[in-house]
Design a protein around this motif. Sequence first.
Motif, PDB file in Angstrom:
ATOM      1  N   ASP A  14       0.828  -1.199   0.000  1.00  0.00           N
ATOM      2  CA  ASP A  14       0.000   0.000   0.000  1.00  0.00           C
ATOM      3  C   ASP A  14       0.864   1.252   0.000  1.00  0.00           C
ATOM      4  N   SER A  15       1.893   1.252   0.836  1.00  0.00           N
ATOM      5  CA  SER A  15       2.797   2.399   0.911  1.00  0.00           C
ATOM      6  C   SER A  15       3.520   2.622  -0.410  1.00  0.00           C
ATOM      7  N   ALA A  16       3.974   1.518  -1.028  1.00  0.00           N
ATOM      8  CA  ALA A  16       4.670   1.626  -2.310  1.00  0.00           C
ATOM      9  C   ALA A  16       3.752   2.209  -3.376  1.00  0.00           C
ATOM     10  N   ALA A  17       2.498   1.741  -3.410  1.00  0.00           N
ATOM     11  CA  ALA A  17       1.541   2.258  -4.388  1.00  0.00           C
ATOM     12  C   ALA A  17       1.270   3.734  -4.159  1.00  0.00           C
ATOM     13  N   GLN A  18       1.196   4.143  -2.889  1.00  0.00           N
ATOM     14  CA  GLN A  18       0.966   5.547  -2.585  1.00  0.00           C
ATOM     15  C   GLN A  18       2.138   6.418  -3.018  1.00  0.00           C
ATOM     16  N   VAL A  19       3.347   5.902  -2.834  1.00  0.00           N
ATOM     17  CA  VAL A  19       4.534   6.655  -3.254  1.00  0.00           C
ATOM     18  C   VAL A  19       4.531   6.856  -4.765  1.00  0.00           C
ATOM     19  N   VAL A  20       4.287   5.764  -5.512  1.00  0.00           N
ATOM     20  CA  VAL A  20       4.274   5.866  -6.974  1.00  0.00           C
ATOM     21  C   VAL A  20       3.154   6.792  -7.437  1.00  0.00           C
ATOM     22  N   GLY A  21       1.971   6.649  -6.841  1.00  0.00           N
ATOM     23  CA  GLY A  21       0.860   7.505  -7.212  1.00  0.00           C
ATOM     24  C   GLY A  21       1.130   8.970  -6.926  1.00  0.00           C
ATOM     25  N   THR A  22       1.747   9.243  -5.787  1.00  0.00           N
ATOM     26  CA  THR A  22       2.090  10.626  -5.433  1.00  0.00           C
ATOM     27  C   THR A  22       3.124  11.194  -6.381  1.00  0.00           C
ATOM     28  N   LEU A  23       4.128  10.390  -6.716  1.00  0.00           N
ATOM     29  CA  LEU A  23       5.134  10.838  -7.677  1.00  0.00           C
ATOM     30  C   LEU A  23       4.514  11.121  -9.043  1.00  0.00           C
ATOM     31  N   ALA A  24       3.608  10.260  -9.464  1.00  0.00           N
ATOM     32  CA  ALA A  24       2.959  10.452 -10.758  1.00  0.00           C
ATOM     33  C   ALA A  24       2.165  11.746 -10.786  1.00  0.00           C
ATOM     34  N   GLU A 101      -6.650  -3.368  -6.679  1.00  0.00           N
ATOM     35  CA  GLU A 101      -7.122  -1.982  -6.663  1.00  0.00           C
ATOM     36  C   GLU A 101      -5.948  -1.009  -6.611  1.00  0.00           C
ATOM     37  N   MET A 102      -4.917  -1.345  -5.852  1.00  0.00           N
ATOM     38  CA  MET A 102      -3.718  -0.493  -5.822  1.00  0.00           C
ATOM     39  C   MET A 102      -3.094  -0.387  -7.205  1.00  0.00           C
ATOM     40  N   ALA A 103      -3.015  -1.530  -7.903  1.00  0.00           N
ATOM     41  CA  ALA A 103      -2.425  -1.534  -9.243  1.00  0.00           C
ATOM     42  C   ALA A 103      -3.237  -0.662 -10.193  1.00  0.00           C
ATOM     43  N   GLN A 104      -4.551  -0.764 -10.110  1.00  0.00           N
ATOM     44  CA  GLN A 104      -5.411   0.035 -10.982  1.00  0.00           C
ATOM     45  C   GLN A 104      -5.283   1.519 -10.678  1.00  0.00           C
ATOM     46  N   GLN A 105      -5.251   1.854  -9.409  1.00  0.00           N
ATOM     47  CA  GLN A 105      -5.122   3.253  -9.027  1.00  0.00           C
ATOM     48  C   GLN A 105      -3.785   3.832  -9.485  1.00  0.00           C
ATOM     49  N   THR A 106      -2.743   3.016  -9.419  1.00  0.00           N
ATOM     50  CA  THR A 106      -1.426   3.470  -9.869  1.00  0.00           C
ATOM     51  C   THR A 106      -1.427   3.698 -11.379  1.00  0.00           C
ATOM     52  N   LEU A 107      -2.003   2.760 -12.133  1.00  0.00           N
ATOM     53  CA  LEU A 107      -2.117   2.940 -13.585  1.00  0.00           C
ATOM     54  C   LEU A 107      -2.899   4.204 -13.923  1.00  0.00           C
ATOM     55  N   ASP A 108      -3.965   4.434 -13.193  1.00  0.00           N
ATOM     56  CA  ASP A 108      -4.794   5.611 -13.426  1.00  0.00           C
ATOM     57  C   ASP A 108      -3.985   6.889 -13.217  1.00  0.00           C
ATOM     58  N   ALA A 111      -1.545   7.422 -16.164  1.00  0.00           N
ATOM     59  CA  ALA A 111      -2.213   7.873 -17.381  1.00  0.00           C
ATOM     60  C   ALA A 111      -2.697   9.318 -17.263  1.00  0.00           C
ATOM     61  N   LEU A 112      -3.136   9.709 -16.086  1.00  0.00           N
ATOM     62  CA  LEU A 112      -3.671  11.054 -15.891  1.00  0.00           C
ATOM     63  C   LEU A 112      -2.590  12.121 -15.799  1.00  0.00           C
ATOM     64  N   HIS A 113      -1.435  11.784 -15.232  1.00  0.00           N
ATOM     65  CA  HIS A 113      -0.488  12.831 -14.862  1.00  0.00           C
ATOM     66  C   HIS A 113       0.869  12.795 -15.571  1.00  0.00           C
ATOM     67  N   VAL A 114       1.372  11.624 -15.916  1.00  0.00           N
ATOM     68  CA  VAL A 114       2.691  11.578 -16.565  1.00  0.00           C
ATOM     69  C   VAL A 114       2.529  12.027 -18.019  1.00  0.00           C
ATOM     70  N   PRO A 115       3.328  12.983 -18.489  1.00  0.00           N
ATOM     71  CA  PRO A 115       3.201  13.459 -19.877  1.00  0.00           C
ATOM     72  C   PRO A 115       3.194  12.304 -20.870  1.00  0.00           C
ATOM     73  N   GLN A 116       2.329  12.423 -21.861  1.00  0.00           N
ATOM     74  CA  GLN A 116       2.110  11.302 -22.773  1.00  0.00           C
ATOM     75  C   GLN A 116       3.304  11.010 -23.673  1.00  0.00           C
ATOM     76  N   GLU A 151      -9.477   7.153 -19.465  1.00  0.00           N
ATOM     77  CA  GLU A 151      -9.727   8.552 -19.135  1.00  0.00           C
ATOM     78  C   GLU A 151      -8.476   9.397 -19.345  1.00  0.00           C
ATOM     79  N   GLY A 152      -7.348   8.934 -18.834  1.00  0.00           N
ATOM     80  CA  GLY A 152      -6.126   9.715 -18.951  1.00  0.00           C
ATOM     81  C   GLY A 152      -5.636   9.873 -20.377  1.00  0.00           C
ATOM     82  N   PHE A 153      -5.894   8.864 -21.213  1.00  0.00           N
ATOM     83  CA  PHE A 153      -5.420   8.887 -22.599  1.00  0.00           C
ATOM     84  C   PHE A 153      -6.531   9.228 -23.585  1.00  0.00           C
TER      85      PHE A 153
END
Length: 251
Positions: A14-24, A101-108, A111-116, A151-153
């Motif tokens: 969970d912590s790892a997913a939060q870190v990646v999501g926050t960085l994204a 769910e963590m994996a999906q949230q990270t992918l989301d 897609a939403l934030h990292v430049p395409q 959504e992101g793409f």
Amino acid sequence: MRAPDEALDSSIRDSAAQVVGTLAEWKPKLIGKNNLVPTIVETCISILARTDTSKPTGSLFMSQILQRLRAEEEALQKSISHPSVRNEDDDEDYEGPSLQEMAQQTLDQVALHVPQKWSLEPTLSLIARCLQDDDEATRRSGAAAMGVVAEGFQDALRERHLGQVLNLLERAAVNSDTATRECLCFAYGQLAEHCQPEIVGFAPRILPVVFEFIQDKRAAVVGTSCYVLETFCESMDAEEINAHLQLLMER
């Protein structure tokens, strides 16, 4: 694909997913410039491929309607298996989001934030390979991932990639199992929602697939199929709808 470490505690994941999501979200260029997107996406999709298909797949976590449908399915199954048992401590037993769910949230978030220029090509390429794989679980994870990143793409999909993606989803639907159909429904639903109005032009190819899904035994698949159908009908004129009515009525 790189398999998740089953020995890791859920709190660490969970912590790892939060870190990646926050960085994204807050440092997306850092992820892109260091070429981290392929590794992140590959890991997330490999996690999705390990979903327990004895239960509803969880790939539809972002849809409140389908969350309710899956909850009703689970409640019905429990009532049939244990009619005299009432569990009033479900909230207390909740241990946080599942690994999927963590994996999906990270992918989301990616897609939403990292430049395409860094995220689009590696993500869609990996999803395309998954959807064409011989392994059912891999195709299922590709369909789930496609729904998550839609959504992101959405702009790139509408302008350049929609036809190719729909071709891959259509082929993946052939002889698919129920869990894969649920993920495919999710992908179609997200594309129908975020890729308007261009996706309406593909209705003659998409709706026959959706009509087949309507006959599925799983409520979540039927519910998503109806949602996709409703989304299309809202954007089609009467003449376009009439062209598909006979095929629908035959179902």
